[in-house]
Write a protein that holds these residues in place. Structure first.
Motif, mmCIF file in Angstrom:
data_model
loop_
_atom_site.group_PDB
_atom_site.id
_atom_site.type_symbol
_atom_site.label_atom_id
_atom_site.label_comp_id
_atom_site.label_asym_id
_atom_site.label_seq_id
_atom_site.Cartn_x
_atom_site.Cartn_y
_atom_site.Cartn_z
ATOM 1 N N LEU A 189 0.833 -1.205 0.000
ATOM 2 C CA LEU A 189 0.000 0.000 0.000
ATOM 3 C C LEU A 189 0.868 1.256 0.000
ATOM 4 C CD1 LEU A 189 -2.832 1.211 0.165
ATOM 5 C CD2 LEU A 189 -2.727 0.944 2.633
ATOM 6 N N THR A 190 1.890 1.271 0.822
ATOM 7 C CA THR A 190 2.799 2.415 0.878
ATOM 8 C C THR A 190 3.505 2.602 -0.464
ATOM 9 O OG1 THR A 190 3.134 2.019 3.228
ATOM 10 C CG2 THR A 190 4.742 3.429 2.143
ATOM 11 N N GLY A 191 3.886 1.522 -1.086
ATOM 12 C CA GLY A 191 4.528 1.598 -2.398
ATOM 13 C C GLY A 191 3.595 2.117 -3.485
ATOM 14 N N ALA A 192 2.313 1.792 -3.363
ATOM 15 C CA ALA A 192 1.343 2.214 -4.379
ATOM 16 C C ALA A 192 1.111 3.721 -4.358
ATOM 17 C CB ALA A 192 0.029 1.479 -4.178
ATOM 18 N N VAL A 193 1.273 4.356 -3.205
ATOM 19 C CA VAL A 193 0.994 5.789 -3.111
ATOM 20 C C VAL A 193 2.264 6.639 -2.982
ATOM 21 C CG1 VAL A 193 -1.300 5.436 -2.119
ATOM 22 C CG2 VAL A 193 0.653 5.707 -0.601
ATOM 23 N N ARG A 194 3.432 6.031 -3.076
ATOM 24 C CA ARG A 194 4.677 6.755 -2.790
ATOM 25 C C ARG A 194 4.959 7.899 -3.766
ATOM 26 N NH1 ARG A 194 6.872 1.801 -4.894
ATOM 27 N NH2 ARG A 194 7.834 2.212 -6.906
ATOM 28 N N PHE A 195 4.447 7.841 -5.003
ATOM 29 C CA PHE A 195 4.748 8.887 -5.981
ATOM 30 C C PHE A 195 3.727 10.032 -5.970
ATOM 31 C CE2 PHE A 195 6.820 5.106 -7.946
ATOM 32 C CZ PHE A 195 8.124 5.564 -7.834
ATOM 33 N N GLY A 216 -1.998 15.377 1.500
ATOM 34 C CA GLY A 216 -3.379 15.134 1.911
ATOM 35 C C GLY A 216 -4.012 14.031 1.084
ATOM 36 N N LEU A 217 -3.801 14.093 -0.223
ATOM 37 C CA LEU A 217 -4.331 13.074 -1.116
ATOM 38 C C LEU A 217 -3.675 11.730 -0.837
ATOM 39 C CD1 LEU A 217 -6.053 12.208 -3.526
ATOM 40 C CD2 LEU A 217 -4.204 13.001 -5.030
ATOM 41 N N LYS A 218 -2.374 11.766 -0.617
ATOM 42 C CA LYS A 218 -1.639 10.529 -0.328
ATOM 43 C C LYS A 218 -2.190 9.867 0.941
ATOM 44 C CE LYS A 218 3.004 9.861 -0.678
ATOM 45 N NZ LYS A 218 4.421 10.116 -0.371
#
Length: 165
Positions: free
Chosen positions: A137-143, A148-150
């Motif tokens: 999950l952390t990898g999916a949102v890292r970029f 706030g969105l992250k």
């Protein structure tokens, strides 16, 4: 909607539902869908959970020349919130009239009855994510640059993964 030519643009279902429901609600209860939908904004979240507008009773006019008299807003209210609603009626009348755009409401009549949304299911308890799931999950949102969105997307992902067995 009748007489309008279809342009191929999508229309929100809520707009279609409002176009159908608004005339029915106005005829039967004197209330617009907009008032019901905006109830939380009008009375605040504390009261909105335990109250709902039921009906607007307009006084009968015997003749066209009779002066305008404000209506009575009937509000359904669960027992414990009735006292809070009663203390805030003056402010609520002002807010409803501001929403409607004229001094339509002169007083509020409280009708005690259960108001809580009985059809809503309680939120399921979410299980704790495994280290592998949390890492994915952390990898999916890292970029994602917007913090706030992250955070929101990470919370959404955690609730989806946590609800799975």
């Amino acid at each position: 909607m009748a007489g309008k030519r279809w342009t191929g643009n999508p229309v929100p279902v809520s707009d279609l539902a409002n176009a159908i429901l608004d005339p029915v609600l106005r005829k039967r209860t004197g209330i617009s869908v907009g008032l019901v939908q905006s109830w939380e904004e009008i009375v605040g979240p504390r009261l909105a959970h335990n109250t709902r507008p039921e009906k607007i009773q307009w006084p009968r006019r015997m003749h066209e020349e009779d002066p305008f008299e404000p209506a009575v807003l009937i509000v359904a209210c669960s027992g414990p919130a009735a006292l809070h609603l009663q203390h805030e009626t003056g402010e609520i009348i002002g807010r409803v009239n501001s929403y409607l755009g004229f001094n339509a409401i002169g007083r509020i009549r409280i009708v005690q009855k259960p108001v809580a949304n009985t059809g809503a299911k309680p939120r399921p308890r979410l299980r704790k994510l495994t280290d592998a799931e949390q890492g994915k999950l952390t990898g999916a949102v890292r970029f994602i640059e917007d913090e706030g969105l992250k955070a929101s997307l990470e919370k959404l992902g955690a609730s989806i993964l946590g609800s799975r067995k």
